[in-house]
Design a protein around this motif. Sequence first.
Motif, PDB file in Angstrom:
ATOM      1  N   LYS A  29       0.812  -1.350   0.082  1.00 17.38           N
ATOM      2  CA  LYS A  29      -0.156   0.013   0.040  1.00 17.38           C
ATOM      3  C   LYS A  29       0.942   1.322   0.109  1.00 17.38           C
ATOM      4  O   LYS A  29       1.437   1.888   0.958  1.00 17.38           O
ATOM      5  CB  LYS A  29      -1.035  -0.046   1.179  1.00 17.38           C
ATOM      6  CG  LYS A  29      -1.743   1.325   1.488  1.00 17.38           C
ATOM      7  CD  LYS A  29      -2.987   1.424   0.676  1.00 17.38           C
ATOM      8  CE  LYS A  29      -3.843   2.369   0.896  1.00 17.38           C
ATOM      9  NZ  LYS A  29      -3.603   3.870   0.374  1.00 17.38           N
ATOM     10  N   LYS A  31       1.582   5.085  -0.262  1.00 17.95           N
ATOM     11  CA  LYS A  31       0.717   6.286   0.376  1.00 17.95           C
ATOM     12  C   LYS A  31       0.672   7.109  -0.868  1.00 17.95           C
ATOM     13  O   LYS A  31       1.517   7.562  -1.812  1.00 17.95           O
ATOM     14  CB  LYS A  31       1.506   6.971   1.305  1.00 17.95           C
ATOM     15  CG  LYS A  31       1.313   6.163   2.552  1.00 17.95           C
ATOM     16  CD  LYS A  31       1.651   6.942   3.784  1.00 17.95           C
ATOM     17  CE  LYS A  31       1.629   6.043   4.988  1.00 17.95           C
ATOM     18  NZ  LYS A  31       1.769   6.833   6.202  1.00 17.95           N
ATOM     19  N   ARG A  32      -0.686   7.633  -0.980  1.00 22.34           N
ATOM     20  CA  ARG A  32      -0.734   8.724  -2.032  1.00 22.34           C
ATOM     21  C   ARG A  32      -0.569  10.100  -1.494  1.00 22.34           C
ATOM     22  O   ARG A  32      -1.189  10.661  -0.573  1.00 22.34           O
ATOM     23  CB  ARG A  32      -2.294   8.662  -2.590  1.00 22.34           C
ATOM     24  CG  ARG A  32      -2.288   7.129  -3.429  1.00 22.34           C
ATOM     25  CD  ARG A  32      -3.758   6.908  -3.372  1.00 22.34           C
ATOM     26  NE  ARG A  32      -4.676   8.061  -4.375  1.00 22.34           N
ATOM     27  CZ  ARG A  32      -4.508   8.154  -5.759  1.00 22.34           C
ATOM     28  NH1 ARG A  32      -4.039   7.237  -6.353  1.00 22.34           N
ATOM     29  NH2 ARG A  32      -5.431   9.262  -6.290  1.00 22.34           N
ATOM     30  N   VAL A  61       0.464  12.225  -6.455  1.00 19.79           N
ATOM     31  CA  VAL A  61      -0.676  12.033  -7.161  1.00 19.79           C
ATOM     32  C   VAL A  61      -1.488  13.303  -7.516  1.00 19.79           C
ATOM     33  O   VAL A  61      -2.286  13.396  -8.396  1.00 19.79           O
ATOM     34  CB  VAL A  61      -1.827  11.169  -6.875  1.00 19.79           C
ATOM     35  CG1 VAL A  61      -1.095   9.585  -6.642  1.00 19.79           C
ATOM     36  CG2 VAL A  61      -2.455  11.579  -5.451  1.00 19.79           C
ATOM     37  N   ARG A  62      -1.272  14.449  -6.700  1.00 16.75           N
ATOM     38  CA  ARG A  62      -1.731  15.893  -7.085  1.00 16.75           C
ATOM     39  C   ARG A  62      -0.935  16.874  -6.500  1.00 16.75           C
ATOM     40  O   ARG A  62      -0.237  16.665  -5.459  1.00 16.75           O
ATOM     41  CB  ARG A  62      -3.126  15.624  -6.384  1.00 16.75           C
ATOM     42  CG  ARG A  62      -4.110  16.699  -6.706  1.00 16.75           C
ATOM     43  CD  ARG A  62      -5.657  16.406  -6.495  1.00 16.75           C
ATOM     44  NE  ARG A  62      -6.006  15.168  -6.989  1.00 16.75           N
ATOM     45  CZ  ARG A  62      -6.306  13.888  -6.387  1.00 16.75           C
ATOM     46  NH1 ARG A  62      -6.367  14.063  -5.041  1.00 16.75           N
ATOM     47  NH2 ARG A  62      -6.623  12.879  -6.838  1.00 16.75           N
ATOM     48  N   HIS A 106     -13.527  18.331  -1.381  1.00 16.63           N
ATOM     49  CA  HIS A 106     -13.211  17.248  -0.684  1.00 16.63           C
ATOM     50  C   HIS A 106     -12.734  16.001  -1.636  1.00 16.63           C
ATOM     51  O   HIS A 106     -12.038  15.330  -1.146  1.00 16.63           O
ATOM     52  CB  HIS A 106     -14.522  16.621   0.190  1.00 16.63           C
ATOM     53  CG  HIS A 106     -14.899  17.531   1.307  1.00 16.63           C
ATOM     54  ND1 HIS A 106     -14.270  17.594   2.394  1.00 16.63           N
ATOM     55  CD2 HIS A 106     -15.844  18.498   1.467  1.00 16.63           C
ATOM     56  CE1 HIS A 106     -14.737  18.346   3.346  1.00 16.63           C
ATOM     57  NE2 HIS A 106     -15.876  18.770   2.733  1.00 16.63           N
ATOM     58  N   GLU A 107     -13.512  15.882  -2.780  1.00 19.09           N
ATOM     59  CA  GLU A 107     -12.836  14.939  -3.501  1.00 19.09           C
ATOM     60  C   GLU A 107     -11.477  14.949  -4.009  1.00 19.09           C
ATOM     61  O   GLU A 107     -10.927  14.060  -4.607  1.00 19.09           O
ATOM     62  CB  GLU A 107     -13.811  14.850  -4.744  1.00 19.09           C
ATOM     63  CG  GLU A 107     -13.966  16.109  -5.736  1.00 19.09           C
ATOM     64  CD  GLU A 107     -15.410  16.760  -5.368  1.00 19.09           C
ATOM     65  OE1 GLU A 107     -15.425  17.889  -6.095  1.00 19.09           O
ATOM     66  OE2 GLU A 107     -15.531  17.067  -4.252  1.00 19.09           O
ATOM     67  N   ASN A 110      -9.723  13.627  -0.595  1.00 19.28           N
ATOM     68  CA  ASN A 110     -10.295  12.377   0.085  1.00 19.28           C
ATOM     69  C   ASN A 110      -9.506  11.271  -0.105  1.00 19.28           C
ATOM     70  O   ASN A 110      -9.179  10.142   0.718  1.00 19.28           O
ATOM     71  CB  ASN A 110     -11.580  12.024   0.010  1.00 19.28           C
ATOM     72  CG  ASN A 110     -12.538  13.040   0.604  1.00 19.28           C
ATOM     73  OD1 ASN A 110     -12.159  13.727   1.840  1.00 19.28           O
ATOM     74  ND2 ASN A 110     -13.800  13.138   0.390  1.00 19.28           N
ATOM     75  N   ASP A 111      -8.803  11.143  -1.205  1.00 23.91           N
ATOM     76  CA  ASP A 111      -8.054   9.842  -1.834  1.00 23.91           C
ATOM     77  C   ASP A 111      -6.659   9.915  -1.422  1.00 23.91           C
ATOM     78  O   ASP A 111      -5.927   9.298  -1.860  1.00 23.91           O
ATOM     79  CB  ASP A 111      -8.474   9.707  -2.954  1.00 23.91           C
ATOM     80  CG  ASP A 111      -7.497  10.446  -4.043  1.00 23.91           C
ATOM     81  OD1 ASP A 111      -7.557  11.717  -3.650  1.00 23.91           O
ATOM     82  OD2 ASP A 111      -7.619  10.357  -5.120  1.00 23.91           O
ATOM     83  N   LEU A 112      -6.037  11.140  -0.670  1.00 18.79           N
ATOM     84  CA  LEU A 112      -4.862  11.304  -0.431  1.00 18.79           C
ATOM     85  C   LEU A 112      -4.353  10.801   1.085  1.00 18.79           C
ATOM     86  O   LEU A 112      -5.280  10.568   1.894  1.00 18.79           O
ATOM     87  CB  LEU A 112      -4.244  12.964  -0.442  1.00 18.79           C
ATOM     88  CG  LEU A 112      -4.662  13.463  -1.665  1.00 18.79           C
ATOM     89  CD1 LEU A 112      -4.385  14.956  -1.537  1.00 18.79           C
ATOM     90  CD2 LEU A 112      -3.668  13.015  -2.772  1.00 18.79           C
ATOM     91  N   ASP A 113      -3.166  10.397   1.195  1.00 20.74           N
ATOM     92  CA  ASP A 113      -2.746   9.679   2.734  1.00 20.74           C
ATOM     93  C   ASP A 113      -2.286  10.868   3.351  1.00 20.74           C
ATOM     94  O   ASP A 113      -2.096  10.730   4.525  1.00 20.74           O
ATOM     95  CB  ASP A 113      -1.882   8.665   2.417  1.00 20.74           C
ATOM     96  CG  ASP A 113      -2.587   7.206   2.039  1.00 20.74           C
ATOM     97  OD1 ASP A 113      -3.723   7.223   2.318  1.00 20.74           O
ATOM     98  OD2 ASP A 113      -2.276   6.988   0.788  1.00 20.74           O
TER      99      ASP A 113
END
Length: 113
Positions: A29, A31-32, A61-62, A106-107, A110-113
């Motif tokens: 896993k 981390k993003r 990722v962003r 939020h979107e 939300n998918d970041l660690d």
Amino acid sequence: IVPPFEGFKLGVENLSPQFIAHLQGTKNKRKRIGLITNQTGVDQYGKRTVDILREHGLLVVRLFAPEHGIDGTIHAAKNVADARDAKTGIPVVSLYGVGSGKTVAHEMINDLD
């Protein structure tokens, strides 16, 4: 190679191996990572923070861009549109776009660690 200012370190140059390992996550896993940055996000040699993090194997990722955009070329109080980083292709989310309210949806986090 000796840095231009021996004994002085910029932020990204202070990341410890333990912190990098923490940000990497596990083999199963990764981390993003999201990074708020602009043209000042560099080391003493001018290498961008995002590129340094990726060289350490981090999954960036962003990117999030402040008022003048990720490269600092957008004039004050102008809209900063979402885009993609020219070098990496990573999505760049504006923190200063029209209708953004200077907040992040939020979107986008939300998918970041």
